[in-house]
Design an enzyme around this catalytic site. Structure first.
Site, mmCIF file in Angstrom:
data_model
loop_
_atom_site.group_PDB
_atom_site.id
_atom_site.type_symbol
_atom_site.label_atom_id
_atom_site.label_comp_id
_atom_site.label_asym_id
_atom_site.label_seq_id
_atom_site.Cartn_x
_atom_site.Cartn_y
_atom_site.Cartn_z
ATOM 1 N N HIS A 138 -58.170 144.795 -40.541
ATOM 2 C CA HIS A 138 -58.723 144.241 -41.777
ATOM 3 C C HIS A 138 -60.064 143.630 -41.388
ATOM 4 C CE1 HIS A 138 -54.331 143.642 -42.392
ATOM 5 N NE2 HIS A 138 -54.568 143.908 -43.662
ATOM 6 N N ASP B 152 -59.900 140.355 -39.687
ATOM 7 C CA ASP B 152 -59.193 140.272 -38.398
ATOM 8 C C ASP B 152 -60.229 140.286 -37.288
ATOM 9 O OD1 ASP B 152 -56.851 140.755 -39.837
ATOM 10 O OD2 ASP B 152 -56.786 142.889 -39.312
HETATM 11 C C1 XLS Z 1 -48.414 144.033 -45.386
HETATM 12 C C2 XLS Z 1 -49.063 145.289 -45.068
HETATM 13 C C3 XLS Z 1 -50.443 145.159 -44.443
HETATM 14 C C4 XLS Z 1 -51.182 146.466 -44.546
HETATM 15 C C5 XLS Z 1 -52.651 146.363 -44.370
HETATM 16 O O1 XLS Z 1 -47.219 143.960 -45.629
HETATM 17 O O2 XLS Z 1 -48.219 146.046 -44.261
HETATM 18 O O3 XLS Z 1 -50.343 144.731 -43.133
HETATM 19 O O4 XLS Z 1 -50.693 147.394 -43.644
HETATM 20 O O5 XLS Z 1 -53.234 145.524 -45.292
#
Ligand code: XLS
Ligand code: NI
Ligand code: NI
Length: 441
Positions: free
Chosen positions: A106, A109
């Site tokens: 993200h 991140d």
């Molecule tokens: C949350 C999601 C998230 C997505 C990316 O539950 O899995 O981590 O994979 O935003």
């Protein structure tokens, strides 16, 4: 090694190698042998294993009852730019040592979001340049990027589906930057997970309007990236709930219907997460089969839930039976369309050693590898396929074939049924199918 930078974070841990099922070395793969060919492709190419930046390098083990327990060295710098660089160094060291080829992120991140939008934009540009260099020296690639449009309080009522247009615009700006970063890092795909695209109460929600906004928004995002020359896939990652009570991308079937309604089905495919499937009261393999049927089996977020509770526990995959059934669907579909297997999973709060994250990813990779090997054997040497085909053999000839070809009318079914008289029961043979799977595991 140049790719380690100046500092080594995972001291005492070398490259993880394949040593086979008889190895006692906990820091070795027992089944994941990257260059081994299975069903015509190397394991490396089948899976395209990726690490999830957010869990492995941002999560510290906090839960609603207590703070983080995993205070690792790359997380200590006070200056956000330095912290982002340290994190990238640790991430690239880890991925290289695992022998994986990919990562996913993200936007925030990579680097902490700044107090203002333009400062965030600057920070993202700096860290993107830094990671570009790390990519070059390590050969590690970006499976997908995404934007975190759910953590910041401004998104508490949603991002693309927020009732306030200014928040929608802000989400658009953020996603533009996240796409720019993804493209600068030659990302192969871009993901949309709608954590807060949904509602808590229908009383204050105009669902129809929100869904139209989401369709409009995704079309704009696609058009922008395509206009910039992005050739990859866009993925929707369905999840039924959490953090919203009810999320619009409830499951794969819902997401496919949505994509078709808004004319997005050519550019978008599905990223299926194991624990999201179970939260939607489906199995992982069910979700995969639904996507495969639509030609939209794009990518996988590998993890597992806990059958005794109902939230996204994001544990590492270790369920061989479930994964084997999933790999049967995977092989039958001819693999993934553009995506890979991203470990969207985190170590437990009380896993506080530096090597725990290695054990976690080794176990996850071995689970998928063992399941793939088993599924391949089931398909090539057992009676599984033949048994399955036999169940449908009445459609291979005669009237059954005509039915499939659309040559019959309802009155033909009437005539055929009348001639047939009462029918013999045909067993589904479920227990036999189940035994075959277990026999090959
Ligand atoms: C949350 C999601 C998230 C997505 C990316 O539950 O899995 O981590 O994979 O935003
Ligand atoms: Ni996910
Ligand atoms: Ni999830």
């Amino acid at each position: 090694m140049t790719l380690l930078g100046d500092k080594e974070y995972f001291k005492g841990i070398g490259e993880i190698k394949y040593e086979g099922a008889t190895s006692d070395n906990p820091l070795a793969f027992k089944y994941y042998n990257p260059n081994q060919v299975v069903a015509g492709k190397t394991m490396r190419d089948h899976f395209k294993f990726a690490i999830a930046y957010w869990h492995t390098f941002c999560g510290q083990g906090a839960d609603p009852f207590g703070p983080g327990t995993q205070n690792f060295e790359w997380d200590r710098a006070k200056d956000p730019i330095q912290a982002g660089k340290d994190k990238a160094d640790a991430a690239f060291e880890f991925i290289s040592k695992m022998g994986f080829d990919y990562f996913c992120f993200h936007d925030f991140d990579l680097i902490q979001e700044a107090p203002t939008f333009s400062e965030s934009e600057k920070r993202l540009a700096i860290i993107t340049d830094y990671i570009k260099e790390k990519k070059k020296t390590s050969g590690i690639k970006l499976l997908w990027g995404t934007a975190n449009c759910f953590s910041n309080p401004r998104y508490m009522n949603g991002a693309a589906t927020n009732p306030d247009f200014d928040v929608v615009a802000r989400a658009g700006a953020q996603i533009k930057l996240a796409m720019d970063a993804t493209m600068a890092l030659e990302g192969e795909n871009y993901v949309f997970w709608g954590g807060r695209e949904g509602y808590m109460s229908l009383l204050n929600t105009d669902m129809g309007r929100e869904l139209d906004h989401m369709g409009q928004f995704l079309a704009m995002a696609r058009d922008y990236a395509r206009g910039q020359g992005f050739k990859g896939n866009f993925f929707i990652e369905p999840k039924p709930m959490e953090p919203s009570k009810h999320q619009y991308d409830f499951d794969t079937a819902t997401a496919i219907g949505f994509l078709r309604e808004y004319g997005l089905e050519k550019d978008f495919k599905i990223n299926i997460e194991v624990n999201h499937a179970t939260l939607a009261q489906h199995t992982f393999q069910h979700e995969m089969a639904v996507a495969a049927k639509a030609g939209m089996l794009g990518s996988l977020d590998a993890n597992r839930g806990d059958y005794q509770n109902g939230w996204d526990t994001d544990q590492f995959p270790n369920n061989i039976l479930e994964t084997t059934e999933a790999m049967l669907v995977f092989l039958k579909a001819g693999g993934l369309q553009g995506g890979g297997v991203n470990f969207d999973a985190k170590i437990r709060r009380n896993s506080t050693d530096l090597d725990d994250v290695f054990h976690a990813h080794i176990g996850g990779a071995d689970t998928f590898a063992r399941a793939l090997l088993t599924a391949d054997k089931i398909i090539s040497s057992s009676s599984y396929n033949a048994l399955r085909e036999r169940r449908y053999s009445s459609f291979d000839t005669g009237s059954g074939k005509d039915f499939e070809a659309g040559k019959l009318e309802l009155t033909d079914l009437y005539t055929i049924a009348k001639e047939n008289g009462e029918l013999e029961l045909q067993s589904g043979k479920q227990e036999l199918f189940e035994n075959i799977i277990n026999q090959y595991i």
